[in-house]
Write a protein that holds these residues in place. Structure first.
Motif, PDB file in Angstrom:
ATOM      1  N   ASP A 278       0.960  -1.343  -0.541  1.00 49.98           N
ATOM      2  CA  ASP A 278      -0.060   0.058  -0.436  1.00 49.98           C
ATOM      3  C   ASP A 278       1.274   1.624  -0.614  1.00 49.98           C
ATOM      4  O   ASP A 278       0.403   2.279  -0.649  1.00 49.98           O
ATOM      5  CB  ASP A 278      -1.216   0.336   1.109  1.00 49.98           C
ATOM      6  CG  ASP A 278      -1.742  -1.206   1.560  1.00 49.98           C
ATOM      7  OD1 ASP A 278      -3.178  -0.680   0.874  1.00 49.98           O
ATOM      8  OD2 ASP A 278      -1.483  -2.585   1.733  1.00 49.98           O
ATOM      9  N   TYR A 339     -13.490   8.014   7.076  1.00 50.62           N
ATOM     10  CA  TYR A 339     -13.966   6.635   6.791  1.00 50.62           C
ATOM     11  C   TYR A 339     -14.976   6.345   6.284  1.00 50.62           C
ATOM     12  O   TYR A 339     -15.667   7.677   7.173  1.00 50.62           O
ATOM     13  CB  TYR A 339     -13.232   5.874   7.626  1.00 50.62           C
ATOM     14  CG  TYR A 339     -13.517   5.270   8.345  1.00 50.62           C
ATOM     15  CD1 TYR A 339     -13.205   4.329   8.259  1.00 50.62           C
ATOM     16  CD2 TYR A 339     -14.781   5.247   9.568  1.00 50.62           C
ATOM     17  CE1 TYR A 339     -13.226   2.570   8.389  1.00 50.62           C
ATOM     18  CE2 TYR A 339     -15.470   3.553  10.094  1.00 50.62           C
ATOM     19  CZ  TYR A 339     -14.969   2.359   8.843  1.00 50.62           C
ATOM     20  OH  TYR A 339     -15.033   1.376   9.760  1.00 50.62           O
ATOM     21  N   HIS A 340     -15.499   5.337   5.763  1.00 47.95           N
ATOM     22  CA  HIS A 340     -16.480   4.810   6.157  1.00 47.95           C
ATOM     23  C   HIS A 340     -17.074   3.355   6.062  1.00 47.95           C
ATOM     24  O   HIS A 340     -16.014   2.436   5.883  1.00 47.95           O
ATOM     25  CB  HIS A 340     -17.430   5.602   4.590  1.00 47.95           C
ATOM     26  CG  HIS A 340     -18.505   5.109   4.223  1.00 47.95           C
ATOM     27  ND1 HIS A 340     -19.660   3.789   4.029  1.00 47.95           N
ATOM     28  CD2 HIS A 340     -19.742   6.584   3.860  1.00 47.95           C
ATOM     29  CE1 HIS A 340     -20.729   4.191   4.062  1.00 47.95           C
ATOM     30  NE2 HIS A 340     -20.791   5.720   4.120  1.00 47.95           N
ATOM     31  N   SER A 343     -15.899   0.677   3.568  1.00 49.56           N
ATOM     32  CA  SER A 343     -14.562  -0.078   3.476  1.00 49.56           C
ATOM     33  C   SER A 343     -14.672  -1.201   3.592  1.00 49.56           C
ATOM     34  O   SER A 343     -13.456  -1.645   3.311  1.00 49.56           O
ATOM     35  CB  SER A 343     -13.974   1.704   3.420  1.00 49.56           C
ATOM     36  OG  SER A 343     -13.841   2.619   3.432  1.00 49.56           O
ATOM     37  N   ILE A 344     -15.065  -1.419   4.427  1.00 47.08           N
ATOM     38  CA  ILE A 344     -14.976  -3.465   5.254  1.00 47.08           C
ATOM     39  C   ILE A 344     -15.730  -3.965   3.862  1.00 47.08           C
ATOM     40  O   ILE A 344     -16.747  -3.804   4.143  1.00 47.08           O
ATOM     41  CB  ILE A 344     -15.546  -3.493   6.581  1.00 47.08           C
ATOM     42  CG1 ILE A 344     -15.116  -2.272   7.594  1.00 47.08           C
ATOM     43  CG2 ILE A 344     -15.225  -4.614   6.416  1.00 47.08           C
ATOM     44  CD1 ILE A 344     -12.981  -2.586   7.558  1.00 47.08           C
ATOM     45  N   SER A 364      -9.051  -6.547   6.058  1.00 48.76           N
ATOM     46  CA  SER A 364      -9.104  -4.966   5.652  1.00 48.76           C
ATOM     47  C   SER A 364      -9.938  -4.136   6.837  1.00 48.76           C
ATOM     48  O   SER A 364      -9.703  -3.391   6.775  1.00 48.76           O
ATOM     49  CB  SER A 364     -10.856  -4.969   4.621  1.00 48.76           C
ATOM     50  OG  SER A 364     -11.689  -3.800   4.995  1.00 48.76           O
ATOM     51  N   ALA A 365     -10.743  -4.548   7.964  1.00 49.00           N
ATOM     52  CA  ALA A 365     -10.568  -4.116   9.481  1.00 49.00           C
ATOM     53  C   ALA A 365      -9.276  -3.945  10.038  1.00 49.00           C
ATOM     54  O   ALA A 365      -9.829  -2.574  10.390  1.00 49.00           O
ATOM     55  CB  ALA A 365     -11.136  -5.074  10.021  1.00 49.00           C
ATOM     56  N   LYS A 367      -6.463  -3.115   8.553  1.00 49.56           N
ATOM     57  CA  LYS A 367      -6.277  -2.149   7.191  1.00 49.56           C
ATOM     58  C   LYS A 367      -6.774  -0.445   7.698  1.00 49.56           C
ATOM     59  O   LYS A 367      -6.003   0.098   8.246  1.00 49.56           O
ATOM     60  CB  LYS A 367      -6.144  -2.152   6.071  1.00 49.56           C
ATOM     61  CG  LYS A 367      -5.149  -1.351   5.513  1.00 49.56           C
ATOM     62  CD  LYS A 367      -4.859  -1.940   3.936  1.00 49.56           C
ATOM     63  CE  LYS A 367      -4.851  -2.786   3.064  1.00 49.56           C
ATOM     64  NZ  LYS A 367      -4.367  -3.480   2.272  1.00 49.56           N
ATOM     65  N   GLN A 368      -7.851  -0.726   7.963  1.00 48.57           N
ATOM     66  CA  GLN A 368      -8.767   0.460   8.581  1.00 48.57           C
ATOM     67  C   GLN A 368      -8.446   0.817   9.307  1.00 48.57           C
ATOM     68  O   GLN A 368      -8.498   2.258   9.784  1.00 48.57           O
ATOM     69  CB  GLN A 368     -10.199  -0.227   8.145  1.00 48.57           C
ATOM     70  CG  GLN A 368     -10.815   0.007   6.688  1.00 48.57           C
ATOM     71  CD  GLN A 368     -11.322   1.402   6.254  1.00 48.57           C
ATOM     72  OE1 GLN A 368     -10.893   2.388   6.485  1.00 48.57           O
ATOM     73  NE2 GLN A 368     -10.990   0.596   4.626  1.00 48.57           N
ATOM     74  N   ALA A 371      -5.154   2.777   9.617  1.00 48.00           N
ATOM     75  CA  ALA A 371      -5.569   4.056   8.598  1.00 48.00           C
ATOM     76  C   ALA A 371      -6.095   5.037   9.944  1.00 48.00           C
ATOM     77  O   ALA A 371      -5.518   6.103   9.631  1.00 48.00           O
ATOM     78  CB  ALA A 371      -6.128   4.164   7.905  1.00 48.00           C
ATOM     79  N   MET A 372      -7.237   4.833  10.645  1.00 44.61           N
ATOM     80  CA  MET A 372      -7.931   5.734  11.714  1.00 44.61           C
ATOM     81  C   MET A 372      -6.100   6.086  12.671  1.00 44.61           C
ATOM     82  O   MET A 372      -6.807   6.991  13.130  1.00 44.61           O
ATOM     83  CB  MET A 372      -9.006   5.160  11.662  1.00 44.61           C
ATOM     84  CG  MET A 372     -10.338   4.663  11.616  1.00 44.61           C
ATOM     85  SD  MET A 372     -11.880   3.339  11.702  1.00 44.61           S
ATOM     86  CE  MET A 372     -11.694   3.878  13.070  1.00 44.61           C
ATOM     87  N   SER A 375      -3.968   8.304  11.299  1.00 46.91           N
ATOM     88  CA  SER A 375      -5.391   9.881  10.897  1.00 46.91           C
ATOM     89  C   SER A 375      -4.424  10.336  12.049  1.00 46.91           C
ATOM     90  O   SER A 375      -4.215  11.702  12.501  1.00 46.91           O
ATOM     91  CB  SER A 375      -6.524   9.163  10.815  1.00 46.91           C
ATOM     92  OG  SER A 375      -7.522   9.172  11.170  1.00 46.91           O
TER      93      SER A 375
END
Length: 465
Positions: A278, A339-340, A343-344, A364-365, A367-368, A371-372, A375
């Motif tokens: 990524d 974030y939405h 996206s999961i 995916s979870a 990674k999200q 990212a949070m 942020s």
């Protein structure tokens, strides 16, 4: 208008008259017994041409004695022997060192050229199979010391250095390079290095690379010496070139293609997955693909990348300001999209939930959540906490701590699911690809067998009645 065949040339007409044949025999007899006529005396011009031809043959054969005798007989040492070949040009093209010394002593023009190709170029172009490179090197030194121009060009703008590189005469290349224009290129923008690569002259290529010749110099077709070595698959020469930036990038990317287990199986409780692919994608999106090897060498993961400041990038080794600006602007655009939950990865209601779905959803979870977390770290770096109200700063820290706990939870769940997924995979009976049978096929076979047996029993029962 179409015409039929002409019968005037038929066999009958050809042999119908023998008088021509008899006349032919008489002519042959008269020629056979006719007295020989004395040869006409040669003119002075014919004698001169014959002497020049004899000298041409003597030089080609390396007959020094005959050459000296011809020159002593008042022949011009710079005469045109044939088609623009002077004695010195013919001599050096064959690599005849002794003759070259003799001709130069007699005043041969060392700057002579044929169709723009000078004597020095011809000496450098002489292959080792025709004359040892030691002799042609000695000839090149002789001509240069007597005034030959090392930077002269032929009609294609080739120089003596290019001819020496093309023939593989390393000694001549070493001698001429300090005296020549090293940046010279010919009509197709080939340098001495390009000529050496095209002829697969490994030793010459190594020497020129050590001397700083550019392996990425493009010719009129946009091809570099490195491209040429790749096209011809010259492996020894390819090993001499410095690693190509694009090749290094592809190697790094391929090395970081990992499976679900690679992401999680060897992580400690406080570690985060690197998700380096990524990082590569984001560097590509910001126009900084060339930085991929640097970020890989520094072991930069997705979490660290997503909250990098300008000072972080500078400390990492990103020296160019425009590259740091591109990355920072890319991160700013990334955080503009909130974030939405969509996206999961999700499975449709009522759909089958496979091991692959479990792996994708966990990745995916995580990674999200990562990212949070990044942020919030990005906001902490960008904002001055001391300027916030104590209540807001405390809430920000608590949120950051909460998300970090969730990430650790996801990692723990992933670690526990890995052995379970492995057991589920082993529990499923694989299909028989040789016979085309699978568990479902075999179950249908037993169903058909039971149906046939039931029918047979019913028929027997009816017959007995």
């Amino acid at each position: 208008m179409l015409c039929g065949p002409d019968f005037s040339d038929s066999e009958d007409s050809l042999f119908s008259d023998d008088c021509d044949y008899d006349n032919f025999k008489e002519k042959v007899k008269s020629c056979r017994y006719a007295p020989e006529r004395p040869a006409a005396p040669l003119t002075d011009e014919q004698k001169r041409i014959r002497r020049l031809n004899d000298l041409f043959v003597a030089i080609s054969a390396g007959n020094t004695v005959s050459v000296v005798e011809a020159l002593n007989d008042e022949l011009d040492v710079n005469a045109d022997l044939r088609d623009g070949w002077t004695p010195i040009l013919l001599c050096v093209s064959y690599g005849k060192l002794e003759l070259a010394l003799e001709l130069v002593d007699r005043g041969a023009d060392v700057r002579a050229a044929r169709h723009g190709v000078t004597a020095l170029m011809m000496a450098c172009n002489c292959p080792d199979s025709t004359s040892p490179f030691e002799k042609t090197l000695a000839i090149a030194k002789l001509l240069t010391e007597k005034g030959a121009d090392v930077n002269a060009t032929d009609r294609k703008r080739m120089t003596a250095l290019m001819f020496a590189s093309n023939s593989g005469n390393l000694g001549a290349v070493r001698y001429i390079l300090p005296l020549a224009d090293r940046n010279a290129v010919d009509n197709q923008r080939w340098s001495a290095l390009t000529w050496a690569v095209s002829s697969n002259r490994t030793e010459v290529v190594k020497f020129l690379l050590d001397e700083g010749f550019d392996p990425h110099l493009q010719d009129v077709r946009g091809q570099t010496p490195l491209d040429m070595a790749k096209n011809f698959n010259f492996e020894e020469i390819l090993n001499l070139f410095p690693p190509d930036k694009e090749d290094v990038v592809y190697e790094v990317v391929d090395k970081n293609r990992c499976s679900f287990e690679d992401h999680f199986s060897r992580l400690d409780i406080d570690e985060r997955p690197r998700f380096f692919l990524d990082v590569c994608d984001m560097l590509q999106a910001t126009g900084c693909r060339s930085l991929v090897p640097l970020f890989y060498e520094k072991n930069v993961g997705l979490y660290e990348f997503l909250h990098m400041s300008d000072s972080d990038l500078k400390e990492l080794g990103v020296a160019l300001p425009f590259q740091r600006h591109r990355i920072r602007f890319g991160l700013f655009k990334f955080y503009k999209h909130p974030y939405h939950p969509k996206s999961i990865h999700r499975v449709a209601p009522g759909g089958r939930y496979s091991n692959l779905d479990v792996s994708i959803q966990l990745l995916s979870a995580v990674k999200q959540a990562l990212a949070m977390d990044a942020s919030l770290a990005y906001l902490m770096k960008s904002a001055h906490i001391e300027e916030m109200a104590e209540k807001d700063a405390t809430r920000l820290r608590d949120t950051l701590k909460s998300i970090r706990i969730k990430i650790r939870g996801c990692e723990l769940i992933a670690k526990r699911l890995v052995p379970k997924i492995d057991r589920w995979d082993r529990r499923a009976e694989p299909p028989d690809l040789i016979t085309g049978e699978s568990p479902s096929c075999r179950s249908r076979w037993w169903t058909k067998t039971a149906f046939v047996l039931s029918g047979a029993c019913l028929i027997l029962y009816l017959k007995t009645r």
